[in-house]
Design a protein around this motif. Structure first.
Motif, PDB file in Angstrom:
ATOM      1  N   LYS A   1       1.524   9.971  18.412  1.00 41.34           N
ATOM      2  CA  LYS A   1       0.721  11.186  18.605  1.00 41.34           C
ATOM      3  C   LYS A   1      -0.397  10.959  19.611  1.00 41.34           C
TER       4      LYS A   1
ATOM      5  N   PHE B   1     -13.356   2.165   0.578  1.00 42.93           N
ATOM      6  CA  PHE B   1     -13.646   3.476   0.011  1.00 42.93           C
ATOM      7  C   PHE B   1     -14.901   4.050   0.675  1.00 42.93           C
TER       8      PHE B   1
ATOM      9  N   GLU C   1       0.819  -1.212   0.000  1.00 44.23           N
ATOM     10  CA  GLU C   1       0.000   0.000   0.000  1.00 44.23           C
ATOM     11  C   GLU C   1       0.853   1.261   0.000  1.00 44.23           C
TER      12      GLU C   1
ATOM     13  N   LEU D   1     -14.361   9.944   5.599  1.00 40.95           N
ATOM     14  CA  LEU D   1     -13.496   8.841   6.029  1.00 40.95           C
ATOM     15  C   LEU D   1     -13.817   8.385   7.450  1.00 40.95           C
TER      16      LEU D   1
ATOM     17  N   TYR E   1     -10.430   6.854  -0.284  1.00 38.26           N
ATOM     18  CA  TYR E   1      -9.858   5.629   0.251  1.00 38.26           C
ATOM     19  C   TYR E   1      -9.262   5.880   1.634  1.00 38.26           C
TER      20      TYR E   1
ATOM     21  N   ASN F   1       1.231   4.728  10.136  1.00 38.04           N
ATOM     22  CA  ASN F   1       2.546   5.305   9.958  1.00 38.04           C
ATOM     23  C   ASN F   1       3.214   5.430  11.325  1.00 38.04           C
TER      24      ASN F   1
ATOM     25  N   LEU G   1      -7.805  10.612  -4.495  1.00 34.69           N
ATOM     26  CA  LEU G   1      -8.745   9.784  -3.745  1.00 34.69           C
ATOM     27  C   LEU G   1      -8.296   9.574  -2.305  1.00 34.69           C
TER      28      LEU G   1
ATOM     29  N   ALA H   1       5.267   7.354  12.462  1.00 29.96           N
ATOM     30  CA  ALA H   1       5.335   8.746  12.909  1.00 29.96           C
ATOM     31  C   ALA H   1       4.090   9.170  13.661  1.00 29.96           C
TER      32      ALA H   1
ATOM     33  N   LYS I   1      -6.654   4.525   4.231  1.00 30.47           N
ATOM     34  CA  LYS I   1      -5.510   3.631   4.150  1.00 30.47           C
ATOM     35  C   LYS I   1      -5.491   2.672   5.350  1.00 30.47           C
ATOM     36  N   THR I   2      -4.807   1.550   5.170  1.00 29.72           N
ATOM     37  CA  THR I   2      -4.819   0.518   6.201  1.00 29.72           C
ATOM     38  C   THR I   2      -3.619   0.596   7.133  1.00 29.72           C
ATOM     39  N   TYR I   3      -2.495   1.080   6.642  1.00 32.03           N
ATOM     40  CA  TYR I   3      -1.287   0.999   7.452  1.00 32.03           C
ATOM     41  C   TYR I   3      -1.229   2.144   8.468  1.00 32.03           C
TER      42      TYR I   3
END
Lengths: 321, 321, 321, 321, 321, 321
Positions: C321, C296, B239, C288, C309, C315, B264, C317, C311-313
């Motif tokens: 937080k 989506f 991804e 989202l 979309y 981060n 997107l 960084a 995202k699945t991952y």
């Protein structure tokens, strides 16, 4: 064997169909029912099956071929079936689901033969090697994949069939416009939509993949050309490669249709038009197949919502065909 | 040192300029003359040099710094110089052509430092490796290249300067919209226009390359990501890679502006706007730099042909800056 | 406390919600029922309550907080609740309707503080006085009003929150583009949407007022500047006033989006982009928020019907937080 | 015999050309001169002839073939000729003006033969009679007329040549899409542009006629079908006639391109695409004919101002042709 | 006599109406019912009639006038009737269906008189003869036909009424713009929509005819001018004829609205605007007739989906009218 | 007295004209000359006056009426004058510059009378007072101002003349569409373009003012209504005021033409069309005035670049006028 769309409104219906989908629902008075979509090669139709038992739900799963008795009706302008009786098809009946799915009108062997014929005519060595490399990678899925989710050639084998039709047109136009580079023209036609093998999720319940949505089939096939060159040690700066990439990238014709560049060589412009012709002829004939002579078809969304007319007269010339 | 555009109409002019172009022409009465474009960091201006000798033509070639005496005039609404006398600049005069070319207002070392700072903040390992790999390949040209042929940041170092400004905006917006993925945002900003290094022919006499026209910088950088993944053995289906590719492919915002897919994910949408802001602010301030307070600028073609107003008042707040 | 959208399809539901609307209807078999929209801060959902008595209708009016037991289902692709049991919330239960309404994520005091900070930085006396005069007039409603009927920031306090976010962006961009006139930039940001206080009918059941439809918020705020000048004896022909008016009138960027003039000064162009960024980021994150990672979102009409979309991952960084 | 565009910039030129136009002008210093456009089958070029006498003006009228000595130059990016000496071509020199005009690459007899072949395949009696009736009326002019004023096939015989090419494509596509009604397809192709015989003023100095501007060639050919039916006593309400009219009326494809109806039958859609293909291939090859290998052509206005690339490599396949 | 739209929501209803359509349907529990559309001159409304017998179905056919008792309700924002009792109207009751159909507000005799007056003022002999010839052919249907299927003047006699209104405007504008050719202006107005007599299927259950879809009313009336000229031996090349044809062909104003040519003479431009004004005023007043003072109308699709405001105040000037 | 455009190409010219502009230029051979634009009521024409002395430059300033002898020629398709001799007009010659400027074809007194008549018919007290208040403020300039810089009614008094023509149309249409509110219709017509008095810089050398560019005449007149209400103590929330503002704001019809709202009441829609009709008729007749019968006019940019046809025949009906 009579098909769904061989019946008229109010006809008694008696035939085998495939259950494409079967959604469990409940009525406002809390009774369970199944909302079916049935399918055969003439098209799809919906039907409600009232007062179902848990056994019914188990028995009538998607993918099952059934014997259907009922009546062809209309609900809010759309055809539907009123079910009198249904039962799963038996062993000695036509119970193979593949019999009920639309597919390309020419078989795979014939299509492979035409591809090989075209590959033979790609005499430019760089292009020939790139095309063979990419087609080898996708050879299985390519002959299964539809060409689109809903619009044109949206059936098993549709992608290969669309490409074969385009090759036929390309061949005849290359005889009329003799300046065209046949190697480039044929290579571009073969590769132009191969990315759809990955962009779409496959021949049944087709949808866009994540990569299909985020990258798109146009750029994906360009990536495959990059990979092919690296594997085959072909110089990516060679004009052969640039032109082949350009032809694939530009085949939607205009930026607003998703091509990052517009056609700047005659072969790219030509492939764009060949693609248009085959897509549009397929959409019109799909629409007219469900239309009575002398009537207008349902509206075709991907063709500016036009509704096409099916003529009534028989041309003597086509009689004898 | 006074510059061309420090002079008003009808002023006597006395300064050093660079000959940007020098075309041989003949008058209707068959006399040879040179049609010059002179340049310094304040802009460009044209001038005709009548009754030239073959020696003059030899002496006043493009790339030569000259001492110019003349008068600032207007011809059909455009500024031009009436030449009284010209001679090549001498050894002890400011005769280095680089002094006369517009360049980024911050120097390369400072820009490199800001890039390194941003790279440090790309903590996603895949993205960090891909960005470093690609930037290493283009590091020399990247800091030379303009960002466009004519529209915005069309000067030596313009591409790097545009990218640095965008990184600054990205950093401050990532503090306001804390959901944004900083690794993706910074990686996308850095890579979004790197393809221009190859799309454009370089910092002087900039034009589009063949590859630039047939493939385009958007797809070219996508190809570089493909190549980077292969070299670095990064899984292209991850991804991370898909999102990075998408961010670069979508940065023009709309298909009709050349992006093959529309944004997107939020980072892609944001990069599109950051790019817009920096490009437009650069175009407006270029136009206003040549405009008198209280007047409207020349029309800016790439901004729907608008003509911008330069205000007359001085805000106390900016006085002390 | 679990919210509506914390439940998945087919989950048993057990929570407090606010009745947003309750329409009396009858079934085809002539039985009365209530068609509810329930609401909490995670969103809205519909439900039908069958076979109601007149007492039920009296008891379950809009604005009532209720205890709801039921099942989370789907009907034609939209989430809905099948009600098992409902009763009004009791005294010792969370029965304050304000707890269930979406609102700005920062509180009013914090927002007022940021506004005062910005007002302090408007050093241009004319602009400062005009902005204070207008904000004083609307100060109550401004912090209640949504920023739109349906699209972005469509919640109580949304207008003030949108404006505060824009001020933050404006502040950071004014440090990058130091030529910008801070007084004009901040004044324009603060005033740009104030007209919505009158254009929209308020924070609940928001609709356009007659004046909103016939005049529009863009022209309405311009009228307020005219009135402020007359009250404050500020010369309307002063460039300060013209520029401030222009900035407000031009903030939609293009005529077709309702601005009677396009931006002709850098501050007006910048405010247009800042407005775009904050509106779009708000719409994307709203969409989202209701989307599962790797999926989506629903289509966002005001963003060209795009579907975003998630995202699945994670981060690294943003982990900390 | 060498042609104008066989010479490069700065070459000495020595050849026969036709004077296409010759405008009397005066210089700013009041001296008369002639502003020429010269022409041969490779294209057109302009030239000024200074200090002319009244005898010169008489001698060098449009339509005269001359012997030209001069130099191929460029003025503001356009090719022009600097004249050294000119004189009218003599008796024993190639002084027939027709030799210098571009014309269809196949001769009239061959084209007539192909038309007759197509007419033979229009087996529908009504269509066959209507097409023969109309073609008989225009037979002379049809083979002289250009297909357009400036865009595609803008040369003597261009209309017939364009129609013949379209018939070839129609024939090969009718073999691929066997549902198409050959009679209707061929009739539509033959008639689609016949109205241009009247819409345009003829093969030289082509312009639009009054009727061409006020009515347009699309409606004009429809009128001819009406007239043909009346003469031939064919029932205008017959579907044959309606479909033939529709095919002609719809051939521009979209309302905004001047068709009063959009294609609603497959033959009409197909003719639209065949027309597009032949027009575009003609425009591209005209542009590339004047372009060096490895270069981009001049911009083609009627193709969205695109500039086309002429490839450098020679494909082995086309070598032997 | 009170009409459907004289009743408010929740009123008891007691009146005569015409059955416009009556569709047999079944409930989900398999019970037959009739889905009615009722109509009177105030508009149309739908209603369901539950548990019908075969006798009911026979008795309540479209075209029957009935006595209706029920309640005015709303379902999903649309008005509908809950039926308490219905029976066919008796002999001595107002049972003539024509009483319930919307029609032009001025009677046919008055319209014929205005046409004759206009014909008298067409002093150009060619135009006068052509107009009389065509109007004679259609005289019966012209005064019955609606002007459109759904948009404007979609009622019996609507075409003639629309044309008469346009003649009135044309007459008054010809007194203001005295350069206009009255013969051409009046002829163009009278003929501009006559083709709709054939394009539409008639005053009830109006639809497009095959010819209407494949050729369109604009080209159809042009054909009638061709036929008129042949019958009347008028030279078709005469400017009178060309201008009259042009005026009719161009009256939609732009190619994208179906005119094959744009207006190129002042009379054609004027007719376009007169047509627009009358169509739009008719659509607005239709929408406002169903709207309460101080409210906005339903959206009008053919006017960019605008919703119009009905003012609340009574202007003293219009009081006395 | 013969006018400039009464002369044909190549005629000897002998007449009085006004110098509209006189630019000092130099030839390529460094000789000073004057580039004139001459003007009379038939139009404008350019001319070069070679080898001028400083005295000439002093004598032939813009605003001077001169006696001109010369020849009517063409240069690059545009008419120009070759000057043989010029001298300033003498005392006893027609030397009043106002005689040479195009102006409204009806005089101011007549226009004032028509305005007063219209004001009398505005019986709504609020509207009447607002209109009188605003017109009093602009009364002097209103009758001097052109209606546009270049497009329509671009002459002294053009604004008032345009408004008077619109009032005439409004009056006659209000008799046909009797539902229209006459007070609102007439008020809207009178005010719709009054803002142009300030938007444009005046009747000669017309340009846009700063306020005209930054605010625009549509919003400026809305501001004047605000100011009028405050002075006259009229409640701004009264529907009368809202509707009047709306009518003025919406008169361009669509957002993309600069109206911040689209017409939502019938009077606003009607004013939009009346404005269109008068503007377009004025542009067409201006273009046709310079066109020979049987020819097409120059292209009219503001009417989609159309070129209009001037008919050749004389209609008997208009003979006697």
């Amino acid at each position: 064997m009579k098909k769904i769309y061989d019946y008229q409104k109010d006809d008694q219906v008696n035939l085998y169909v495939l259950i494409k989908s079967a959604d469990e629902k409940i009525t406002r008075t809390n009774k369970p029912y199944l909302s079916f979509t049935f399918q055969d090669t003439s098209g799809e139709i919906s039907a409600n099956y009232w007062d179902v038992t848990p056994e019914d739900i188990e028995k009538f799963k998607p993918g099952t071929v059934i014997r259907l008795e009922g009546k062809r009706e209309e609900y809010k302008g759309n055809p539907q079936i009123r079910i009198n009786a249904i039962r799963p098809a038996k062993e000695d009946e036509p119970n193979n689901p593949e019999l009920y799915v639309e597919r390309a009108p020419i078989n795979k062997d014939k299509m492979v033969e035409e591809f090989n014929h075209a590959l033979f005519d790609i005499t430019n060595a760089n292009m020939n090697r790139i095309v063979r490399f990419i087609m080898k990678k996708y050879q299985h899925d390519f002959f299964q994949s539809p060409a689109a989710k809903t619009n044109h050639h949206a059936f098993m084998g549709g992608l290969a069939y669309h490409t074969v039709s385009m090759l036929r047109i390309a061949r005849s136009l290359s005889e009329i416009y003799t300046d065209l580079d046949v190697s480039l023209l044929f290579s571009g036609v073969i590769l132009h939509d191969v990315g759809k093998v990955v962009e779409l999720s496959g021949p049944t319940a087709t949808d866009y993949t994540l990569e299909g949505k985020l990258i798109g089939h146009i750029v994906m096939i360009n990536e495959d050309i990059v990979r092919a060159c690296r594997e085959l040690k072909i110089d990516e700066d060679h004009e052969d490669v640039l032109l082949l990439k350009h032809t694939v990238l530009a085949h939607h014709g205009e930026l607003e249709y998703g091509s990052p560049v517009r056609p700047l060589i005659p072969e790219a412009e030509m492939i764009h038009y060949i693609d248009q012709i085959d897509a549009k002829m397929n959409m019109i004939s799909s629409a007219l197949r469900k239309t009575e002579p002398g009537e207008f078809s349902e509206r075709v969304w991907a063709m500016n919502n036009r509704s096409f007319y099916k003529k009534t007269y028989i041309n003597p010339a086509s009689d004898s065909k």
